[in-house]
Write a protein that holds these residues in place. Structure first.
Motif, PDB file in Angstrom:
ATOM      1  N   ILE A  40       0.838  -1.209   0.000  1.00  0.00           N
ATOM      2  CA  ILE A  40       0.000   0.000   0.000  1.00  0.00           C
ATOM      3  C   ILE A  40       0.866   1.250   0.000  1.00  0.00           C
ATOM      4  O   ILE A  40       0.603   2.215  -0.723  1.00  0.00           O
ATOM      5  N   LEU A  41       1.941   1.222   0.791  1.00  0.00           N
ATOM      6  CA  LEU A  41       2.840   2.368   0.878  1.00  0.00           C
ATOM      7  C   LEU A  41       3.582   2.610  -0.431  1.00  0.00           C
ATOM      8  O   LEU A  41       3.661   3.741  -0.914  1.00  0.00           O
ATOM      9  N   MET A  42       4.096   1.555  -1.033  1.00  0.00           N
ATOM     10  CA  MET A  42       4.943   1.707  -2.218  1.00  0.00           C
ATOM     11  C   MET A  42       4.155   1.909  -3.502  1.00  0.00           C
ATOM     12  O   MET A  42       4.707   2.389  -4.491  1.00  0.00           O
ATOM     13  N   LEU A  43       2.874   1.541  -3.487  1.00  0.00           N
ATOM     14  CA  LEU A  43       2.058   1.687  -4.694  1.00  0.00           C
ATOM     15  C   LEU A  43       0.934   2.698  -4.491  1.00  0.00           C
ATOM     16  O   LEU A  43      -0.072   2.652  -5.191  1.00  0.00           O
ATOM     17  N   ALA A  44       1.137   3.608  -3.551  1.00  0.00           N
ATOM     18  CA  ALA A  44       0.091   4.583  -3.228  1.00  0.00           C
ATOM     19  C   ALA A  44      -0.287   5.452  -4.421  1.00  0.00           C
ATOM     20  O   ALA A  44      -1.439   5.886  -4.546  1.00  0.00           O
ATOM     21  N   GLN A  45       0.654   5.707  -5.322  1.00  0.00           N
ATOM     22  CA  GLN A  45       0.388   6.556  -6.490  1.00  0.00           C
ATOM     23  C   GLN A  45      -0.151   5.756  -7.675  1.00  0.00           C
ATOM     24  O   GLN A  45      -0.418   6.335  -8.731  1.00  0.00           O
ATOM     25  N   ARG A  46      -0.294   4.478  -7.511  1.00  0.00           N
ATOM     26  CA  ARG A  46      -0.793   3.603  -8.590  1.00  0.00           C
ATOM     27  C   ARG A  46      -1.921   2.738  -8.018  1.00  0.00           C
ATOM     28  O   ARG A  46      -1.731   1.572  -7.708  1.00  0.00           O
ATOM     29  N   GLN A  47      -3.111   3.328  -7.885  1.00  0.00           N
ATOM     30  CA  GLN A  47      -4.221   2.675  -7.203  1.00  0.00           C
ATOM     31  C   GLN A  47      -4.652   1.372  -7.871  1.00  0.00           C
ATOM     32  O   GLN A  47      -4.901   0.368  -7.203  1.00  0.00           O
ATOM     33  N   ARG A  48      -4.758   1.379  -9.194  1.00  0.00           N
ATOM     34  CA  ARG A  48      -5.187   0.160  -9.901  1.00  0.00           C
ATOM     35  C   ARG A  48      -4.189  -0.969  -9.696  1.00  0.00           C
ATOM     36  O   ARG A  48      -4.562  -2.118  -9.427  1.00  0.00           O
ATOM     37  N   LEU A  49      -2.921  -0.635  -9.849  1.00  0.00           N
ATOM     38  CA  LEU A  49      -1.882  -1.644  -9.674  1.00  0.00           C
ATOM     39  C   LEU A  49      -1.867  -2.142  -8.232  1.00  0.00           C
ATOM     40  O   LEU A  49      -1.703  -3.334  -7.978  1.00  0.00           O
ATOM     41  N   MET A  50      -2.057  -1.240  -7.271  1.00  0.00           N
ATOM     42  CA  MET A  50      -2.048  -1.611  -5.863  1.00  0.00           C
ATOM     43  C   MET A  50      -3.136  -2.647  -5.567  1.00  0.00           C
ATOM     44  O   MET A  50      -2.884  -3.653  -4.895  1.00  0.00           O
ATOM     45  N   ALA A  51      -4.341  -2.430  -6.079  1.00  0.00           N
ATOM     46  CA  ALA A  51      -5.442  -3.371  -5.844  1.00  0.00           C
ATOM     47  C   ALA A  51      -5.110  -4.745  -6.429  1.00  0.00           C
ATOM     48  O   ALA A  51      -5.335  -5.783  -5.784  1.00  0.00           O
ATOM     49  N   PHE A  52      -4.557  -4.745  -7.645  1.00  0.00           N
ATOM     50  CA  PHE A  52      -4.221  -6.000  -8.316  1.00  0.00           C
ATOM     51  C   PHE A  52      -3.133  -6.748  -7.543  1.00  0.00           C
ATOM     52  O   PHE A  52      -3.211  -7.970  -7.343  1.00  0.00           O
ATOM     53  N   VAL A  53      -2.118  -6.017  -7.090  1.00  0.00           N
ATOM     54  CA  VAL A  53      -1.008  -6.629  -6.358  1.00  0.00           C
ATOM     55  C   VAL A  53      -1.477  -7.187  -5.016  1.00  0.00           C
ATOM     56  O   VAL A  53      -1.075  -8.297  -4.623  1.00  0.00           O
ATOM     57  N   ILE A  54      -2.342  -6.472  -4.315  1.00  0.00           N
ATOM     58  CA  ILE A  54      -2.822  -6.949  -3.013  1.00  0.00           C
ATOM     59  C   ILE A  54      -3.639  -8.231  -3.178  1.00  0.00           C
ATOM     60  O   ILE A  54      -3.545  -9.163  -2.369  1.00  0.00           O
TER      61      ILE A  54
END
Length: 277
Positions: free
Chosen positions: A115-129
């Protein structure tokens, strides 16, 4: 009246906070109507699984407190050059660490970092989580201590660690391959490494790492599980008592309720068969 409202509020908060524990407790209480409580209830509990799980939780909580996981992750990310490699690191670390520290601990440790490292990439963050969650559950299949269910099966069927891992090697390898294929959906964009460097204290982490190895010896049946639990509690009491507060007691209690429920249901079904019902 006000006291009753406060009690209801606490109960509702408990149900919302840990619905699995609440459900297992309700099911265990319901089973007590069919199999009345007695001294035999103590034999329903798999003390080996509960002691091993508690010991591992203490060791992992100690390692987490010292920043050992953050330090490890910081070094893993040194090779990151793109969003795809960053995602692979975040997902891969969940997959592999879940084999040793259980799937839920891997997620609790590394999802906040994603969440911290992908805060600027919301779509990617959801997919990665989502993939982190999948990876932690799939990676934990391989070892007896990957999740509590594995510990139970490992003890229930009296398998060696080698036998258990050989059985689970193929589905784990296939799972890793599918996760690698899922990474192809991520567009590789160049990124800069994080400016903030996590630091860990090897001297503080060493006793907890040794304790973790001692727990592994209990899992492998080299040491008695009761002795290892005593060592884990004593270590925490001497080094850092706050570590004992980091143990997930609700998970332990959930397993207590599940053991009571399963053995009660088994006893009731067995009784029905004997009476010909």
């Amino acid at each position: 009246m006000e006291v009753q409202k406060n009690r209801r509020g606490r109960v509702l908060n408990w149900l919302r906070r840990d619905p699995v524990l609440a459900a297992s407790c309700a099911a265990a209480l319901l089973s007590a109507f069919f199999v009345p409580p007695s001294r035999a209830y103590l034999s329903y509990l798999d003390l080996r699984v509960l002691c091993l799980l508690a010991s591992l939780m203490v060791a992992v909580a100690g390692l987490k407190k010292t920043g050992a996981f953050d330090f490890l992750m910081d070094h893993l990310l040194k090779a990151v050059r793109s969003t795809r490699t960053l995602s692979a690191a975040l997902i891969g670390v969940c997959f592999f660490t879940s084999m040793l520290v259980t799937n839920d601990v891997a997620l609790i440790t590394f999802v906040p970092l994603a969440i911290l490292m992908l805060a600027q990439r919301q779509r990617l963050m959801a997919f990665v989580i989502v993939l982190q969650t999948v990876a932690a559950n799939l990676g934990s299949m391989l070892t007896p201590l990957g999740n509590p269910q594995n510990l139970y099966l490992y003890g229930r069927f009296n398998l060696s660690a080698g036998q258990f891992m050989s059985i689970m090697a193929m589905p784990t390898a296939v799972s890793l391959l599918l996760l690698c294929l899922a990474l192809l959906w991520i567009r590789p964009e160049t990124i800069s490494p994080p400016a903030e460097k996590k630091t860990g204290c090897a001297k503080k982490a060493l006793p907890w790492a040794v304790l973790f190895c001692v727990c592994l010896l209990a899992v492998l049946r080299v040491l008695p599980y009761g002795l290892v639990l005593a060592i884990a509690v004593l270590t925490a009491a001497l080094l850092d008592r706050s570590v004992l507060r980091g143990v997930d007691y609700s998970l332990l209690l959930t397993f207590v309720f599940f053991f009571l429920l399963i053995r009660s249901v088994y006893k009731e079904l067995h009784a029905d068969r004997e009476t010909g019902c």
